[in-house]
Design a protein around this motif. Structure first.
Motif, PDB file in Angstrom:
ATOM      1  N   TYR A  31       0.815  -1.224   0.000  1.00  0.00           N
ATOM      2  CA  TYR A  31       0.000   0.000   0.000  1.00  0.00           C
ATOM      3  C   TYR A  31       0.846   1.271   0.000  1.00  0.00           C
ATOM      4  O   TYR A  31       1.989   1.269   0.440  1.00  0.00           O
TER       5      TYR A  31
ATOM      6  N   CYS B 138       0.638   5.415   1.259  1.00  0.00           N
ATOM      7  CA  CYS B 138      -0.089   6.339   2.116  1.00  0.00           C
ATOM      8  C   CYS B 138       0.321   7.745   1.714  1.00  0.00           C
ATOM      9  O   CYS B 138       1.470   7.997   1.362  1.00  0.00           O
TER      10      CYS B 138
ATOM     11  N   LEU C 271      -1.530  13.011   7.584  1.00  0.00           N
ATOM     12  CA  LEU C 271      -1.879  11.813   6.828  1.00  0.00           C
ATOM     13  C   LEU C 271      -3.361  11.858   6.451  1.00  0.00           C
ATOM     14  O   LEU C 271      -4.208  12.121   7.303  1.00  0.00           O
TER      15      LEU C 271
ATOM     16  N   ARG D 123      -6.452   9.827   5.778  1.00  0.00           N
ATOM     17  CA  ARG D 123      -6.834   8.442   6.085  1.00  0.00           C
ATOM     18  C   ARG D 123      -8.082   7.942   5.375  1.00  0.00           C
ATOM     19  O   ARG D 123      -8.231   6.742   5.157  1.00  0.00           O
TER      20      ARG D 123
ATOM     21  N   PRO E 141      -6.056   4.560   4.690  1.00  0.00           N
ATOM     22  CA  PRO E 141      -5.067   5.310   3.923  1.00  0.00           C
ATOM     23  C   PRO E 141      -4.517   4.568   2.700  1.00  0.00           C
ATOM     24  O   PRO E 141      -4.196   5.188   1.681  1.00  0.00           O
ATOM     25  N   GLY E 142      -4.413   3.225   2.804  1.00  0.00           N
ATOM     26  CA  GLY E 142      -3.901   2.447   1.678  1.00  0.00           C
ATOM     27  C   GLY E 142      -4.893   2.422   0.533  1.00  0.00           C
ATOM     28  O   GLY E 142      -4.541   2.631  -0.631  1.00  0.00           O
TER      29      GLY E 142
ATOM     30  N   CYS F 102      -5.308   5.775  -1.407  1.00  0.00           N
ATOM     31  CA  CYS F 102      -4.338   5.995  -2.480  1.00  0.00           C
ATOM     32  C   CYS F 102      -4.668   5.145  -3.696  1.00  0.00           C
ATOM     33  O   CYS F 102      -4.543   5.592  -4.831  1.00  0.00           O
TER      34      CYS F 102
END
Length: 186
Positions: free
Chosen positions: A84, A86, A101, A103, A118-119, A122
């Motif tokens: 992933y 972020c 970040l 999320r 967050p992964g 993206c």
DNA sequence: TCATTGATGGTCT
DNA sequence: GACCATCAATGAG
């Protein structure tokens, strides 16, 4: 209809806690091959700088964290857990190494989001390492204000996945829109 | 509802 | 070689 305003660099050049709170409700925009993807930011976390033991910059200036030490308003994108990416927005003046970040997003346009975090944020936005260091005042990658007045309550919780950071892990530096169905870890 | 685990690879020591 | 700012699947209670 006048379009919403792209956030200026001065927005990012502030305390990451304030930036994290104010990013809630804003819209992340990424244009890929003429296709515009838009998501409403509903969850963020603040990483305060090298003194914050949960922040990557606490390990010092390395090839990976270089962007965090750079000027505000740029994207810090890193690869994690082998699968992933972020994304963060860099805050405060060059050298301060703080960031926020992103999320979770609420889909607005061209986003396929089954679950959140967050992964997957993206993945849905088409964000990868090639965007690390990109200026968020670019034409095809930026954040805008929302189009109308949106009232919501901001919740504060400890950050996720930073239990190694001692007392810093308990600080309430995770912010999200109360009741929003796209917030992670509900 | 909670705890555990596999997938998968970059980063730093 | 250990760790990791994740996620989905699994199984026990």
């Amino acid at each position: 209809m006048t379009g919403p305003n792209k956030l200026p660099r001065s927005f990012y050049d502030r305390d990451p806690i304030q930036v994290a709170r104010e990013l809630l409700g804003m819209r992340l925009v990424h244009v890929i091959d003429g296709v515009t993807r838009v998501g409403r930011i509903v969850e963020t976390e603040a990483y305060l700088g090298p003194h914050d033991l949960a922040a990557h910059s606490a390990r010092g200036r390395t090839p990976r964290t270089e962007v965090m030490f750079g000027p505000p308003g740029h994207a810090y994108v890193y690869f994690i857990y082998g699968m992933y990416f972020c994304m963060n927005v860099v805050t405060q003046p060059e050298g301060m190494a703080s960031a926020v970040l992103l999320r979770a997003l609420e889909p607005i346009q061209n986003l396929d989001v089954k679950s959140s975090g967050p992964g997957l944020l993206c993945k849905a936005m088409g964000i990868d390492k090639s965007l690390n260091g990109r200026d968020l005042l670019s034409k095809d990658f930026f954040v805008t204000e929302s189009t109308g007045v949106e009232k919501f309550t901001i919740m504060k919780r400890p950050r996720v996945g930073v239990d190694y950071a001692g007392s810093w892990a308990r600080r309430l530096l995770r912010f999200y829109i109360k009741g929003n169905g796209h917030v992670s870890r509900r």
